[in-house]
Design a protein around this motif. Structure first.
Motif, short mmCIF file in Angstrom:
data_model
loop_
_atom_site.label_atom_id
_atom_site.label_comp_id
_atom_site.label_asym_id
_atom_site.label_seq_id
_atom_site.Cartn_x
_atom_site.Cartn_y
_atom_site.Cartn_z
N ILE A 188 10.38 5.25 2.25
CA ILE A 188 9.94 6.65 2.25
C ILE A 188 9.97 7.16 0.82
CG2 ILE A 188 10.25 8.95 3.23
CD1 ILE A 188 9.72 6.80 5.34
N LEU A 189 8.79 7.48 0.26
CA LEU A 189 8.71 7.98 -1.11
C LEU A 189 8.92 9.49 -1.17
CD1 LEU A 189 5.57 5.98 -2.32
CD2 LEU A 189 7.99 5.41 -2.68
N GLY A 190 8.49 10.17 -0.12
CA GLY A 190 8.65 11.62 -0.07
C GLY A 190 8.63 12.10 1.36
N ASP A 191 9.69 12.79 1.77
CA ASP A 191 9.78 13.29 3.14
C ASP A 191 8.84 14.48 3.35
OD1 ASP A 191 12.07 11.80 4.55
OD2 ASP A 191 12.94 12.32 2.59
N SER A 192 8.52 14.73 4.60
CA SER A 192 7.74 15.91 4.99
C SER A 192 8.42 16.57 6.18
CB SER A 192 6.31 15.50 5.36
OG SER A 192 5.56 16.63 5.77
N ASP A 193 8.68 17.86 6.05
CA ASP A 193 9.37 18.59 7.12
C ASP A 193 8.41 18.79 8.29
OD1 ASP A 193 10.70 20.26 8.79
OD2 ASP A 193 11.00 21.88 7.33
N PRO A 194 8.64 18.14 9.42
CA PRO A 194 7.71 18.22 10.54
C PRO A 194 7.62 19.62 11.15
CG PRO A 194 9.72 17.08 11.20
CD PRO A 194 9.81 17.28 9.73
N GLU A 195 8.64 20.45 10.92
CA GLU A 195 8.63 21.79 11.49
C GLU A 195 7.74 22.75 10.69
OE1 GLU A 195 10.13 22.53 14.35
OE2 GLU A 195 10.69 20.40 14.43
N SER A 196 7.71 22.58 9.37
CA SER A 196 6.99 23.55 8.53
C SER A 196 5.68 23.02 7.94
CB SER A 196 7.89 24.03 7.39
OG SER A 196 8.24 22.94 6.54
N LYS A 199 13.05 7.92 11.73
CA LYS A 199 13.08 9.38 11.90
C LYS A 199 12.38 10.10 10.75
CE LYS A 199 17.22 9.75 14.80
NZ LYS A 199 18.62 10.23 14.88
N ARG A 200 12.32 9.44 9.60
CA ARG A 200 11.71 10.07 8.42
C ARG A 200 10.20 9.82 8.32
NH1 ARG A 200 15.07 8.03 3.45
NH2 ARG A 200 13.72 9.49 2.32
N ILE A 201 9.66 8.98 9.22
CA ILE A 201 8.21 8.72 9.22
C ILE A 201 7.54 9.85 10.01
CG2 ILE A 201 6.37 7.09 9.76
CD1 ILE A 201 8.48 4.86 9.75
N THR A 202 7.19 10.91 9.33
CA THR A 202 6.58 12.08 9.97
C THR A 202 5.24 12.40 9.30
OG1 THR A 202 7.72 13.59 8.47
CG2 THR A 202 8.83 13.06 10.54
N THR A 203 4.41 13.17 9.96
CA THR A 203 3.11 13.56 9.42
C THR A 203 3.28 14.22 8.06
OG1 THR A 203 2.14 13.84 11.61
CG2 THR A 203 1.06 14.98 9.80
N GLY A 204 2.56 13.69 7.07
CA GLY A 204 2.62 14.24 5.72
C GLY A 204 3.54 13.50 4.79
N ALA A 205 4.41 12.64 5.31
CA ALA A 205 5.34 11.90 4.47
C ALA A 205 4.60 10.86 3.63
CB ALA A 205 6.41 11.22 5.32
N ALA A 206 5.07 10.66 2.40
CA ALA A 206 4.52 9.62 1.52
C ALA A 206 5.34 8.35 1.69
CB ALA A 206 4.54 10.08 0.07
N VAL A 207 4.66 7.21 1.87
CA VAL A 207 5.37 5.96 2.15
C VAL A 207 4.82 4.80 1.31
CG1 VAL A 207 5.98 6.61 4.51
CG2 VAL A 207 3.83 5.39 4.09
N HIS A 208 5.67 3.81 1.10
CA HIS A 208 5.30 2.56 0.43
C HIS A 208 5.53 1.45 1.45
CE1 HIS A 208 6.29 -0.55 -2.96
NE2 HIS A 208 5.17 -0.83 -2.32
N ILE A 209 4.44 0.79 1.83
CA ILE A 209 4.51 -0.21 2.89
C ILE A 209 4.18 -1.59 2.33
CG2 ILE A 209 3.24 -1.04 4.94
CD1 ILE A 209 3.18 1.87 5.90
N LYS A 210 4.98 -2.57 2.73
CA LYS A 210 4.70 -3.98 2.44
C LYS A 210 4.50 -4.69 3.77
CE LYS A 210 7.51 -4.16 -1.78
NZ LYS A 210 8.67 -4.81 -2.45
N GLY A 211 3.62 -5.69 3.76
CA GLY A 211 3.38 -6.42 4.99
C GLY A 211 2.25 -7.40 4.84
N ILE A 221 0.85 -1.20 0.00
CA ILE A 221 0.00 0.00 0.00
C ILE A 221 0.88 1.25 0.00
CG2 ILE A 221 -0.21 0.13 2.53
CD1 ILE A 221 -3.18 1.00 1.99
N LYS A 222 0.39 2.30 -0.65
CA LYS A 222 1.08 3.59 -0.66
C LYS A 222 0.11 4.66 -0.16
CE LYS A 222 3.87 2.13 -4.60
NZ LYS A 222 4.09 2.24 -6.06
N GLY A 223 0.64 5.58 0.62
CA GLY A 223 -0.21 6.64 1.14
C GLY A 223 0.60 7.65 1.91
N TRP A 224 -0.13 8.50 2.67
CA TRP A 224 0.50 9.57 3.44
C TRP A 224 0.29 9.32 4.93
CZ3 TRP A 224 -2.29 10.33 -1.01
CH2 TRP A 224 -1.56 10.86 -2.08
N VAL A 225 1.32 9.59 5.69
CA VAL A 225 1.26 9.40 7.13
C VAL A 225 0.41 10.51 7.76
CG1 VAL A 225 2.62 9.34 9.27
CG2 VAL A 225 3.55 8.33 7.14
N ARG A 226 -0.63 10.09 8.49
CA ARG A 226 -1.42 11.06 9.25
C ARG A 226 -0.78 11.29 10.63
NH1 ARG A 226 -6.83 11.92 7.50
NH2 ARG A 226 -6.66 12.42 5.28
#
Length: 476
Positions: free
Chosen positions: A92-100, A59-71, A20-25
């Motif tokens: 991690i498909l796309g990082d999200s800056d947790p500060e901004s 550390k890169r699993i932050t709110t807004g990051a795009a991820v590809h998960i297998k399981g 599955i691919k999606g965005w971390v809430r």
């Protein structure tokens, strides 16, 4: 196999390998990811084996990051969900800056989210609204297709003002600083791109009528524009209109069509978008609790939609409605902001809602309005003072649909245009319809955003369109 969140939550595929691919809430305790991909209001929980996962990845699993998960999809050990994903690998498909990152997992005001409209569909409220908007659009096209209508694309650039409102956006390629001028100092539009003054359309109705008088049943569904300098929760400068036109149909048939149409499209979302409606209903109920008792709605969101789908619409003449309103308690006790004193008054939302919610307690269709408060193209009745117009009134919002039997008599239409200073040469082609095989025909208009507001319970029209265009605002 790759799945959507919606599929994983509804299909019986537990204990099978999935992707599955999606965005971390949210990501909590270095272990639990709430993942969303836009396919549903619901998130799916992904359980990370943090002891066997690279710390750099965690550390890169932050709110807004795009991820590809297998399981593997498994029965959930915790409360609140039936299944969860036991993660075997995460990319991690796309990082999200947790500060901004603006859309943090907390409550945001709608004003703040409008300033970040490019990201606001990552919230539950706006993802639900836009899924419902899409479903309503699909239902509208489906209804007309199933009922033998042809979809017509009417012009966006036009030389006529269908409503006679005069508040139109000009379309021009002339030099704004140094346009060509006539001898009297006015702009010479003969040198413009189209050789005449042109504007963005306010309605596709007049052009749709030309197609109805050859194809029989047609509809438009397109963008329309009003340059009205109004900064209210009900006005947009760019919005979408649905406008069916039918040959050989009178006002009674027009009312039948509009009622059946509204029940059908709202019935569709009741059946197909239940989770989004339930989420928005809960949001509304929470909002209602903060209001004074007198301002709270008598109906929940879903009940309001059912109120339209399940009830027959009451048909009432404008004249009868005026008598009811004149003799009503709110009018006699001067509780209305606009007191009804005599026949000919232009009804306001408070009057329309009183008729629907208090007096008849069902949706209402008002018909036979005074000619002087309606458009020139509406069919004049034999009394010479009313036209065969109709408005459909809904709870909570007032007018939802406006339509009429069109004036099919050439001489009467010409007289009405003269009285309103509408030049015959501007609408010569519209008059031709009355010269060559004229016939009774009717249609109506529905503002799509107003329908989306009703179906979602949103109170501001800027929150039911992806990128609102309003005075001093054309961002995104």
């Amino acid at each position: 196999m790759s799945y959507t969140v919606s599929q994983l939550l509804t299909q019986d595929i537990t204990f099978q390998p999935i992707e599955i691919k999606g965005w971390v809430r949210t990501f909590r305790a270095n272990r639990f990811i709430a993942l969303n991909d836009g396919s549903t209001i619901n998130n799916i929980q992904c359980v990370v084996d943090f002891e066997n996962t690279d710390e750099a990845i965690l550390k890169r699993i932050t709110t807004g990051a795009a991820v590809h998960i297998k399981g593997e999809l498994a029965e959930s050990q915790g409360k609140g969900q039936k299944v969860e994903i036991q993660v075997s690998s995460i990319e991690i498909l796309g990082d999200s800056d947790p500060e901004s990152y603006p859309i943090q997992p907390k409550k945001h005001t709608f004003e703040f989210l409008r300033e970040n409209a490019h990201l606001r569909t990552r919230t539950n409220t706006f993802s639900a609204v836009m899924r419902l908007r899409s479903a309503l659009s699909f239902a509208i096209h489906g209804y007309f297709n199933d009922n033998g209508f042809y979809h017509v694309h009417t012009p966006i650039i036009t030389g006529s003002d269908a409503e006679g409102a005069g508040e139109m956006f000009r379309v021009s390629t002339l030099d704004a600083k140094n346009p060509p001028l006539n001898e009297d100092g006015s702009v010479n539009y003969k040198e413009d791109f189209f050789g005449k003054e042109t504007n963005l359309t306010v309605s596709g109705q007049l052009e749709a009528e030309t197609f109805a008088m050859s194809l029989g049943k047609v509809y438009t569904f397109g963008p329309t524009f009003r340059a009205e300098n109004s900064n209210t929760s009900r006005h947009l400068a760019e919005f979408w209109m649905i406008e069916p036109e039918v040959a050989f149909m009178d006002l009674s048939g027009n009312m039948d069509l509009a009622e059946d149409f509204m029940k059908s499209v709202l019935g569709y979302v009741l059946e197909h978008n239940r989770e989004d409606l339930e989420f928005l209903e809960k949001r509304l109920l929470d909002e209602e609790k903060t209001k004074p008792q007198a301002e709270r709605s008598d109906m929940s969101l879903i009940d309001k939609i059912k109120f339209v789908v399940d009830n027959n619409f009451k048909r009432v003449s404008y004249t009868e409605a005026i008598d009811i309103l004149k003799n009503s308690k709110p009018n006699k006790k001067k509780k209305f902001n606009y007191i009804i004193e005599e026949w000919g008054a232009d009804l306001q939302s408070e009057h329309e809602r009183f008729l629907v919610e208090k007096h008849f307690k069902c949706p209402v269709i008002l018909f036979d309005y005074p000619a002087n408060i309606k458009a020139f193209y509406m069919r004049l009745n034999e009394d010479g003072k009313t036209v065969r117009a109709m408005d459909i009134l809904f709870p909570g919002i007032g007018e939802m649909v406006g339509g009429s039997q069109r004036e099919e008599r050439l001489e009467v239409l010409i007289e009405k245009m003269k009285a309103l200073d509408i030049p015959e040469e501007e609408l010569w082609w519209y008059l031709d319809l009355r010269k060559y095989g004229t016939a009774v025909h009717s249609g109506f208009g529905l503002g799509f955003e107003r329908l989306v507001m009703f179906a979602t319970g949103m109170s501001n029209i800027r929150d039911v369109i992806p990128y609102p265009r309003t005075p001093q605002n054309a961002e995104f």
